[in-house]
Design a protein around this motif. Structure first.
Motif, mmCIF file in Angstrom:
data_model
loop_
_atom_site.group_PDB
_atom_site.id
_atom_site.type_symbol
_atom_site.label_atom_id
_atom_site.label_comp_id
_atom_site.label_asym_id
_atom_site.label_seq_id
_atom_site.Cartn_x
_atom_site.Cartn_y
_atom_site.Cartn_z
ATOM 1 N N ASP A 264 0.640 -1.325 0.002
ATOM 2 C CA ASP A 264 -0.008 -0.031 0.072
ATOM 3 C C ASP A 264 0.795 1.195 0.108
ATOM 4 N N ILE A 265 1.858 1.294 0.658
ATOM 5 C CA ILE A 265 2.909 2.372 0.646
ATOM 6 C C ILE A 265 3.472 2.551 -0.658
ATOM 7 N N MET A 266 3.820 1.413 -1.567
ATOM 8 C CA MET A 266 4.322 1.725 -2.726
ATOM 9 C C MET A 266 3.259 2.199 -3.605
ATOM 10 N N GLU A 267 1.943 1.749 -3.400
ATOM 11 C CA GLU A 267 1.030 2.301 -4.463
ATOM 12 C C GLU A 267 0.559 3.721 -4.048
ATOM 13 N N LYS A 268 0.534 3.894 -2.949
ATOM 14 C CA LYS A 268 0.569 5.827 -2.483
ATOM 15 C C LYS A 268 1.523 6.435 -3.047
ATOM 16 N N LEU A 269 2.808 5.912 -3.089
ATOM 17 C CA LEU A 269 3.897 6.592 -3.806
ATOM 18 C C LEU A 269 3.863 6.737 -5.360
ATOM 19 N N SER A 270 3.217 5.611 -5.676
ATOM 20 C CA SER A 270 3.284 5.687 -7.349
ATOM 21 C C SER A 270 1.980 6.471 -7.686
#
Length: 307
Positions: A264-270
């Motif tokens: 989820d952290i990576m999705e929000k960064l993306s």
């Protein structure tokens, strides 16, 4: 922390937040293939250091890095993202309509915590420890409801929060440390900018959650009585709890809880929901100098070593 959990070692690997390309996989690996781009956090008992060109790591500690996310952002955000999720999702269940106070919002962790709270629909109040931090917080894409500049030591944080909430108090407080004693007992340092524990209790609303980073917090009977009257809770933010659980209980908790957080952290960064505070990438030969700056608490942005 390692000594407390009986994991003392002669050498302590540093650089546990990593991002890179998978070179080879073992025959039992099912999540990844060579050339996959990944990001993750090495476990506490890891013998590997992230400051290496090649790292041997179990697949359970990695997730895929989105194509739109650069290496530096991936490695530089993953730790603060885990801390923010632990505080605001698992410890306090932030939701739309809640009011959240994030202390030292201009710090790398404070920035991610503010962005996560805003994404969940909360109203955010933040403190700033300098004029630069205040200006930074006011320039955020989603501005916070109120920035409390405590750099001159003349602003009453509790009074400002009660004023902003119409006297009701805030629902969630995420501190960056607190004063445990009277001002004359404190050394002349950044600690003078911290709120007193009584101020935190005063500005908490009914049923509020105080998430503290102060591992030696001491509450006297009057403090506990005030919290009891408000039905408030105190939780301790230890972002290593997922790793500690993994050491003691096997990998199941890590897989069930930690991996979805990282994804989820990576999705929000993306999707640019998270916009981290990162310094310019640092070459390996400057890693020692960078580490010394971090240990002296002189770094106001995340330091990322890039090969």
């Amino acid at each position: 922390l390692l000594s407390e959990i009986k994991l003392e070692k002669e050498l302590l690997p540093v650089g546990r937040e990593i991002s890179g390309v998978v070179l080879e996989v073992g025959r039992k690996v099912t999540f990844f293939q060579p050339d996959d781009e990944v990001v993750g956090i090495l476990p506490l008992d890891s013998e590997e250091s992230g400051l290496c060109e090649v790292v041997l790591v179990h697949e359970h500690y990695l997730v895929r890095k989105p194509e739109k996310v650069c290496w530096v952002e991936a490695a530089g955000t993953v730790r603060d993202g885990v801390r923010a999720y632990t505080a605001l999702h698992y410890l306090s269940h932030v939701s739309p309509g809640k009011t959240v106070l994030v202390m030292d919002g201009g710090s790398p962790f404070g920035t991610i915590a503010i962005q996560l709270a805003q994404h969940r629909g909360a109203k955010v109040i933040s403190t700033a420890y300098s004029l630069e931090d205040k200006q930074y917080l006011e320039r955020l894409r989603l501005p916070v409801a109120r920035v409390i500049d405590v750099s001159n030591g003349k602003i009453d944080v509790a009074e400002s929060c009660l004023e902003e909430t119409g006297g009701l108090g805030v629902d969630i407080v995420l501190d960056a440390g607190v004063k445990l004693y009277n001002a004359e007992d404190e050394s002349a340092s950044k600690s003078q900018l911290l709120p007193h524990k009584h101020d935190i209790i005063t500005l908490l609303g009914v049923g509020g959650h105080w998430i503290t980073t102060e591992k030696n917090l001491q509450l006297d009977p009057p403090d506990s009585h005030s919290l009891f009257l408000k039905g408030a809770t105190v939780s301790f933010l230890n972002d290593e709890i997922w790793n500690l659980s993994n050491v003691q209980q096997g990998k199941y908790l890590y897989i069930l809880l930690m991996i979805p957080i990282l994804e989820d952290i990576m999705e929000k960064l993306s999707s640019s929901i998270f916009r981290p505070q990162l310094d310019e990438p640092i070459p390996l030969y400057e890693a020692k100098v960078s580490m010394e700056i971090v240990q002296k608490n002189q770094a106001r942005k995340r330091q990322v070593i890039q090969f």
